[in-house]
Enzyme design. Sequence first.
Site, mmCIF file in Angstrom:
data_model
loop_
_atom_site.group_PDB
_atom_site.id
_atom_site.type_symbol
_atom_site.label_atom_id
_atom_site.label_comp_id
_atom_site.label_asym_id
_atom_site.label_seq_id
_atom_site.Cartn_x
_atom_site.Cartn_y
_atom_site.Cartn_z
ATOM 1 N N HIS A 19 0.486 -1.320 0.036
ATOM 2 C CA HIS A 19 -0.004 0.184 0.007
ATOM 3 C C HIS A 19 0.766 1.422 0.020
ATOM 4 C CE1 HIS A 19 -3.456 -2.374 2.050
ATOM 5 N NE2 HIS A 19 -3.487 -2.243 0.834
ATOM 6 N N LYS A 43 -17.868 -6.103 6.184
ATOM 7 C CA LYS A 43 -16.291 -7.569 5.754
ATOM 8 C C LYS A 43 -16.130 -7.247 7.387
ATOM 9 C CE LYS A 43 -14.280 -6.526 1.545
ATOM 10 N NZ LYS A 43 -13.502 -5.435 1.172
ATOM 11 N N ARG A 92 -1.958 -5.867 -8.477
ATOM 12 C CA ARG A 92 -1.283 -6.789 -8.205
ATOM 13 C C ARG A 92 -0.620 -7.922 -9.715
ATOM 14 N NH1 ARG A 92 -3.609 -7.519 -1.969
ATOM 15 N NH2 ARG A 92 -5.061 -7.478 -3.497
ATOM 16 N N SER A 130 -2.624 -7.565 2.650
ATOM 17 C CA SER A 130 -3.296 -7.407 4.122
ATOM 18 C C SER A 130 -3.573 -9.297 4.759
ATOM 19 C CB SER A 130 -5.000 -6.791 4.690
ATOM 20 O OG SER A 130 -4.075 -5.455 3.893
#
Length: 164
Positions: A19, A43, A92, A130
């Site tokens: 990040h 979430k 990514r 993460s």
Amino acid sequence: MPAMIAVYPGSFDPVTRGHIDIIERALRLFDRVIVAVSNNYAKKHLFTVQERVGMIRESVSGLDRAEVGSFSGLLVDYLKSKKARVVIRGLRVISDMDYEFQMAAMNRRLYRDVETVFLMPDEQHTYLSSSMVKEVARMGIAVKPFVTAPVEKALRSKFRAAAR
Ligand code: ADP
């Protein structure tokens, strides 16, 4: 010309070096970058919004055009409140694109002036997420290569507390 403000939204649970790499790249393109932690209750997160904001603030303290905030509700409303029309997202791998494309299209539908800019991290961050960092930390493996010192500390105390 007015300052170009970009908003980099995400869960950042927690912020990783991947990040940070994206924030630094965005700062090369835009005058201000607002990192916006989404407060999405659907979430399940390890860290509270306040903790996530705090860890990002500490991690970007050396980047003077970066700011950190949080939002709940629609991203486009947050963009309007900040007078921003650029959204930054990191890509990514190609499989990220599926979801990102849908999000970008939806945001454009809700706010036609919005532009989503996708940035690629340095290749060393390609496999970093993460959730991977949380798994590694939970197993007691060193996370230093993946996160900043404040995040490393926060993960350590989170999992120490959980083990008690
Ligand atoms: P979200 O739940 O919104 O996907 P994340 O915190 O997982 O929130 O990610 C926020 C943004 O950062 C997304 O665009 C994601 O693709 C990107 N991102 C996450 N990890 C990396 C990384 N290692 N390198 C580059 N971009 C990343």
